[in-house]
Design a protein around this motif. Sequence first.
Motif, PDB file in Angstrom:
ATOM      1  N   ASN A   1      20.906  37.235 -10.170  1.00 49.59           N
ATOM      2  CA  ASN A   1      21.343  36.064 -10.931  1.00 49.59           C
ATOM      3  C   ASN A   1      20.197  35.515 -11.783  1.00 49.59           C
ATOM      4  OD1 ASN A   1      19.709  34.824  -8.990  1.00 49.59           O
ATOM      5  ND2 ASN A   1      21.454  34.289  -7.711  1.00 49.59           N
ATOM      6  N   TRP A   2      20.439  34.365 -12.399  1.00 49.05           N
ATOM      7  CA  TRP A   2      19.453  33.803 -13.325  1.00 49.05           C
ATOM      8  C   TRP A   2      18.157  33.412 -12.631  1.00 49.05           C
ATOM      9  CZ3 TRP A   2      17.412  28.967 -12.725  1.00 49.05           C
ATOM     10  CH2 TRP A   2      18.082  28.109 -11.840  1.00 49.05           C
ATOM     11  N   ILE A   3      18.260  32.942 -11.381  1.00 41.60           N
ATOM     12  CA  ILE A   3      17.043  32.506 -10.696  1.00 41.60           C
ATOM     13  C   ILE A   3      16.169  33.711 -10.334  1.00 41.60           C
ATOM     14  CG2 ILE A   3      17.930  32.488  -8.311  1.00 41.60           C
ATOM     15  CD1 ILE A   3      16.423  29.765  -8.025  1.00 41.60           C
ATOM     16  N   THR A   4      16.815  34.853 -10.039  1.00 39.27           N
ATOM     17  CA  THR A   4      16.055  36.077  -9.785  1.00 39.27           C
ATOM     18  C   THR A   4      15.321  36.508 -11.041  1.00 39.27           C
ATOM     19  OG1 THR A   4      17.750  36.755  -8.192  1.00 39.27           O
ATOM     20  CG2 THR A   4      16.180  38.426  -8.899  1.00 39.27           C
ATOM     21  N   GLU A   5      15.990  36.423 -12.179  1.00 41.78           N
ATOM     22  CA  GLU A   5      15.342  36.788 -13.437  1.00 41.78           C
ATOM     23  C   GLU A   5      14.143  35.874 -13.725  1.00 41.78           C
ATOM     24  OE1 GLU A   5      18.447  36.890 -16.451  1.00 41.78           O
ATOM     25  OE2 GLU A   5      18.519  39.071 -16.166  1.00 41.78           O
ATOM     26  N   ARG A   6      14.300  34.612 -13.397  1.00 45.01           N
ATOM     27  CA  ARG A   6      13.201  33.678 -13.641  1.00 45.01           C
ATOM     28  C   ARG A   6      12.017  33.975 -12.717  1.00 45.01           C
ATOM     29  NH1 ARG A   6      14.051  27.158 -14.512  1.00 45.01           N
ATOM     30  NH2 ARG A   6      12.482  26.960 -16.149  1.00 45.01           N
ATOM     31  N   PHE A   7      12.317  34.355 -11.473  1.00 46.08           N
ATOM     32  CA  PHE A   7      11.230  34.690 -10.555  1.00 46.08           C
ATOM     33  C   PHE A   7      10.540  35.983 -10.990  1.00 46.08           C
ATOM     34  CE2 PHE A   7       9.399  36.492  -6.651  1.00 46.08           C
ATOM     35  CZ  PHE A   7       8.603  35.427  -6.267  1.00 46.08           C
ATOM     36  N   ILE A   8      11.308  36.955 -11.449  1.00 42.51           N
ATOM     37  CA  ILE A   8      10.721  38.199 -11.936  1.00 42.51           C
ATOM     38  C   ILE A   8       9.758  37.912 -13.081  1.00 42.51           C
ATOM     39  CG2 ILE A   8      11.240  40.351 -13.172  1.00 42.51           C
ATOM     40  CD1 ILE A   8      13.822  40.498 -11.493  1.00 42.51           C
ATOM     41  N   ASP A   9      10.175  37.050 -13.991  1.00 43.93           N
ATOM     42  CA  ASP A   9       9.294  36.663 -15.094  1.00 43.93           C
ATOM     43  C   ASP A   9       8.024  36.008 -14.561  1.00 43.93           C
ATOM     44  OD1 ASP A   9       8.777  35.932 -18.039  1.00 43.93           O
ATOM     45  OD2 ASP A   9       8.761  33.965 -17.070  1.00 43.93           O
ATOM     46  N   ALA A  10       8.173  35.172 -13.530  1.00 43.22           N
ATOM     47  CA  ALA A  10       7.014  34.474 -12.958  1.00 43.22           C
ATOM     48  C   ALA A  10       6.033  35.452 -12.319  1.00 43.22           C
ATOM     49  CB  ALA A  10       7.478  33.444 -11.932  1.00 43.22           C
TER      50      ALA A  10
END
Length: 324
Positions: free
Chosen positions: A10-19
């Motif tokens: 989901n979107w939060i996983t994508e944000r963590f991957i970016d982090a």
Amino acid sequence: MLKLGVIGSNWITERFIDAVKTSGSFMLQAVYSRNIENAKRFAQKHQASDYFDSLEALASSDVDAVYIASPNSLHAPQAMQIMKAGKHVIVEKPIASNFTLAQQMYQIAEEQGVILFEAYMSSYLPNFDIVRQSIPKLGKLRKANINYCQYSSRYQKYLDGENPNTFNPMFSNGSIMDIGFYCIAACVELFGEPKSIKAHAALLKSGVDGHGSVILSYGDFDAVVTHSKVNDSYLPCEIQGEDAALRIDMISLCQSVELHQRGHSPLSIGIEQHTNPMYYEAKAFANAIETGQIHSTDKHRALITSKVITEIRAQIGVHFPVDT
């Protein structure tokens, strides 16, 4: 560089991957989803070499650590399975559906000699640290008003008769487990475990809370928490002492921090933060793995927050299937 697996697409996983990529400490290697095509698509999008629809396969792969962003009810069983395979785990907040499960998770982490890390991003933000360090300037604490109310993008689906995870007790959800978590965790982080708790909430027909209020008593001062997923609020948070007060814009992100001292103009003491607020927790997680230990206050905060929220749910009458 640490090899990372992720559960959730989901979107939060994508944000963590970016982090984690920005942090320079991890490389994304594996993706897990219950649907293999979703796993493959997500892995290709983020240049991960491996993808699975089997949790056993992920656990037995050569990743060093796993980020879990599945529904709340799956946090504990998935984390325990991954840790028993010798992997480090960072699990989205809340760490577990209830206090008993949270205790079991940390026991397994200790037995396996791995890091268990709750992804509560607020605690690692530079501006949250400024809040933490500024509290002694306030004098004797008297009141704290911690507010987080945000209309859920899925509430209309609920009103239309659908059953989104956000308002489904099967997935250990509701306002106090989501929006309200940030408020409770902030109070525990800043003030410790409350001496007493009084909670009230409005329950939806699904059985979870749509909004609520909590008074956390610390003896000679109270923290009043207001949380909601069915309406918006634009009020800041405040921590009030006899000498001064802190004004915080959005407790989850600490977008700005002002010190208000009697007889003086408000002083902005916040600093500019990274555009991805998860960057700081990613760095902290990597450091915990490299040093072989998390800060003792992180574990304490996670456990006490889980304990407080479990008590709040008991008082307002929100029960999850996983509780039994």
